[in-house]
Design a protein around this motif. Structure first.
Motif, PDB file in Angstrom:
ATOM      1  N   HIS A  84       0.821  -1.211   0.000  1.00  0.00           N
ATOM      2  CA  HIS A  84       0.000   0.000   0.000  1.00  0.00           C
ATOM      3  C   HIS A  84       0.857   1.264   0.000  1.00  0.00           C
ATOM      4  O   HIS A  84       0.381   2.329  -0.385  1.00  0.00           O
ATOM      5  N   VAL A  85       2.084   1.145   0.456  1.00  0.00           N
ATOM      6  CA  VAL A  85       2.971   2.307   0.557  1.00  0.00           C
ATOM      7  C   VAL A  85       3.898   2.407  -0.649  1.00  0.00           C
ATOM      8  O   VAL A  85       4.068   3.472  -1.233  1.00  0.00           O
ATOM      9  N   ILE A 144      -3.251   3.162   6.681  1.00  0.00           N
ATOM     10  CA  ILE A 144      -3.308   1.969   5.834  1.00  0.00           C
ATOM     11  C   ILE A 144      -4.424   1.045   6.317  1.00  0.00           C
ATOM     12  O   ILE A 144      -5.220   0.532   5.523  1.00  0.00           O
ATOM     13  N   VAL A 145      -4.482   0.839   7.624  1.00  0.00           N
ATOM     14  CA  VAL A 145      -5.476  -0.071   8.197  1.00  0.00           C
ATOM     15  C   VAL A 145      -6.883   0.444   7.946  1.00  0.00           C
ATOM     16  O   VAL A 145      -7.801  -0.327   7.612  1.00  0.00           O
ATOM     17  N   SER A 146      -7.079   1.749   8.089  1.00  0.00           N
ATOM     18  CA  SER A 146      -8.407   2.316   7.872  1.00  0.00           C
ATOM     19  C   SER A 146      -8.850   2.149   6.423  1.00  0.00           C
ATOM     20  O   SER A 146      -9.996   1.762   6.145  1.00  0.00           O
ATOM     21  N   ASN A 147      -7.960   2.435   5.491  1.00  0.00           N
ATOM     22  CA  ASN A 147      -8.315   2.280   4.082  1.00  0.00           C
ATOM     23  C   ASN A 147      -8.544   0.816   3.719  1.00  0.00           C
ATOM     24  O   ASN A 147      -9.417   0.495   2.900  1.00  0.00           O
ATOM     25  N   LEU A 148      -7.777  -0.085   4.340  1.00  0.00           N
ATOM     26  CA  LEU A 148      -8.000  -1.505   4.123  1.00  0.00           C
ATOM     27  C   LEU A 148      -9.373  -1.916   4.635  1.00  0.00           C
ATOM     28  O   LEU A 148     -10.107  -2.659   3.964  1.00  0.00           O
ATOM     29  N   ALA A 149      -9.740  -1.424   5.814  1.00  0.00           N
ATOM     30  CA  ALA A 149     -11.063  -1.740   6.362  1.00  0.00           C
ATOM     31  C   ALA A 149     -12.167  -1.215   5.463  1.00  0.00           C
ATOM     32  O   ALA A 149     -13.198  -1.877   5.259  1.00  0.00           O
ATOM     33  N   VAL A 173     -10.763   5.306  15.143  1.00  0.00           N
ATOM     34  CA  VAL A 173     -11.958   4.778  14.493  1.00  0.00           C
ATOM     35  C   VAL A 173     -11.855   5.026  12.998  1.00  0.00           C
ATOM     36  O   VAL A 173     -11.269   6.015  12.554  1.00  0.00           O
ATOM     37  N   ARG A 174     -12.429   4.140  12.235  1.00  0.00           N
ATOM     38  CA  ARG A 174     -12.395   4.256  10.772  1.00  0.00           C
ATOM     39  C   ARG A 174     -13.385   5.312  10.310  1.00  0.00           C
ATOM     40  O   ARG A 174     -14.515   5.388  10.787  1.00  0.00           O
ATOM     41  N   GLN A 175     -12.940   6.128   9.374  1.00  0.00           N
ATOM     42  CA  GLN A 175     -13.812   7.083   8.711  1.00  0.00           C
ATOM     43  C   GLN A 175     -14.184   6.525   7.348  1.00  0.00           C
ATOM     44  O   GLN A 175     -13.299   6.304   6.521  1.00  0.00           O
ATOM     45  N   PRO A 176     -15.459   6.260   7.087  1.00  0.00           N
ATOM     46  CA  PRO A 176     -15.850   5.701   5.791  1.00  0.00           C
ATOM     47  C   PRO A 176     -15.312   6.531   4.644  1.00  0.00           C
ATOM     48  O   PRO A 176     -15.499   7.742   4.594  1.00  0.00           O
ATOM     49  N   GLY A 177     -14.603   5.870   3.746  1.00  0.00           N
ATOM     50  CA  GLY A 177     -14.068   6.537   2.577  1.00  0.00           C
ATOM     51  C   GLY A 177     -12.781   7.285   2.811  1.00  0.00           C
ATOM     52  O   GLY A 177     -12.264   7.920   1.909  1.00  0.00           O
ATOM     53  N   GLY A 178     -12.220   7.217   4.037  1.00  0.00           N
ATOM     54  CA  GLY A 178     -11.022   7.994   4.304  1.00  0.00           C
ATOM     55  C   GLY A 178     -10.165   7.386   5.370  1.00  0.00           C
ATOM     56  O   GLY A 178     -10.364   6.260   5.811  1.00  0.00           O
ATOM     57  N   ALA A 179      -9.176   8.152   5.809  1.00  0.00           N
ATOM     58  CA  ALA A 179      -8.219   7.680   6.801  1.00  0.00           C
ATOM     59  C   ALA A 179      -8.819   7.705   8.186  1.00  0.00           C
ATOM     60  O   ALA A 179      -9.868   8.285   8.434  1.00  0.00           O
ATOM     61  N   ARG A 196      -3.822   5.911  -4.406  1.00  0.00           N
ATOM     62  CA  ARG A 196      -3.058   7.145  -4.362  1.00  0.00           C
ATOM     63  C   ARG A 196      -1.932   7.063  -3.359  1.00  0.00           C
ATOM     64  O   ARG A 196      -0.939   7.777  -3.456  1.00  0.00           O
ATOM     65  N   GLU A 197      -2.068   6.189  -2.346  1.00  0.00           N
ATOM     66  CA  GLU A 197      -1.041   6.047  -1.329  1.00  0.00           C
ATOM     67  C   GLU A 197       0.281   5.606  -1.954  1.00  0.00           C
ATOM     68  O   GLU A 197       1.358   5.944  -1.472  1.00  0.00           O
ATOM     69  N   TRP A 198       0.199   4.829  -3.035  1.00  0.00           N
ATOM     70  CA  TRP A 198       1.414   4.287  -3.636  1.00  0.00           C
ATOM     71  C   TRP A 198       2.248   5.394  -4.285  1.00  0.00           C
ATOM     72  O   TRP A 198       3.434   5.233  -4.523  1.00  0.00           O
ATOM     73  N   GLU A 199       1.618   6.535  -4.584  1.00  0.00           N
ATOM     74  CA  GLU A 199       2.333   7.607  -5.246  1.00  0.00           C
ATOM     75  C   GLU A 199       3.083   8.495  -4.261  1.00  0.00           C
ATOM     76  O   GLU A 199       3.834   9.378  -4.658  1.00  0.00           O
TER      77      GLU A 199
END
Length: 228
Positions: A84-85, A144-149, A173-179, A196-199
């Protein structure tokens, strides 16, 4: 980290790993422990129960097929953190060498060719650390964990609950659609897609060499399984 939370980390590692008979045989104990885990929000505990129910009613082969179908669908659902990174860039290889060196310095030896950035392996490593060290490292990978969730939630899979539980142990806590955001601090979610994280420039979530302190005794819920 307190002994109970170490056990939670190890159990979450087991749930996120490739299923085998040892996991299926342990589901009753995992259910009892996670169902009463005060460190996890009630909704997360309930959703973990759904995941355990699913694993309980499926055969081992069915569970393994579902696991592969879930986590191999797309890169956004990958359990390999550095993917992811760094994507498949050269930097990922060096990051994995550095992480493997850190594991070995803390007495965690990988076998059967498993990659060190595999989330279940990383969680088993955290289960060896003291509370502040483990929570700090969890916080450093929370985006990373939030986006994976979120990716797993979009796939409508109960495996999202296990990743949400990891985030909860970081106090976020996870934010839907975000970090992720801290549980006590409001903030605007990051709506960038995980690709986008890969960039972004390469990052390290382990800090300076030796920053993790002395070597603790390893804590394993059960013997780690062979890599698939």
């Amino acid at each position: 980290m307190a002994q109970h939370n170490r056990l939670i980390l190890s159990m979450l590692s087991a749930l996120l790993d490739y299923p085998d008979q040892a996991l299926l045989d342990s589901l009753g104990e995992i259910r009892a422990t996670l169902g009463e885990a005060g460190a996890l929000p009630p909704g997360v505990r309930a959703n973990l129960g759904t995941l355990i129910d699913q694993l309980s009613v499926r055969t081992l082969i069915e569970s393994q097929e579902y696991y592969v179908d879930t986590f191999d669908r797309s890169r956004t659902a990958s359990l390999y953190l550095f993917e992811h990174v760094h994507g498949e860039s050269r930097e990922r290889g060096q990051a994995m060498v550095d992480l493997l060196t850190t594991y070995e310095a803390h007495g965690l030896a990988l076998s059967n060719g498993e990659l060190p950035d595999y989330l279940p392996v990383f969680l088993e490593f955290l289960a060896q650390l003291e509370h502040d060290e483990a929570r700090g490292l969890l916080g450093e990978i929370s985006h990373i964990v939030s986006n994976l969730a979120n990716s797993l939630s979009d796939l409508d899979t109960p495996y999202a609950a296990a990743v949400d539980a990891v985030l909860a142990l970081a106090g976020e806590v996870r934010q839907p659609g975000g970090a992720a955001q801290t549980a006590s601090e409001p903030g605007e979610p990051d709506h960038e897609a995980l690709d986008r994280e890969w960039e972004e420039p390469p990052v390290s979530f382990l800090g300076a060499p030796g920053a993790l302190g002395t070597t603790p005794q390893p804590v394993h819920f059960y013997e780690k399984r062979p890599a698939r």
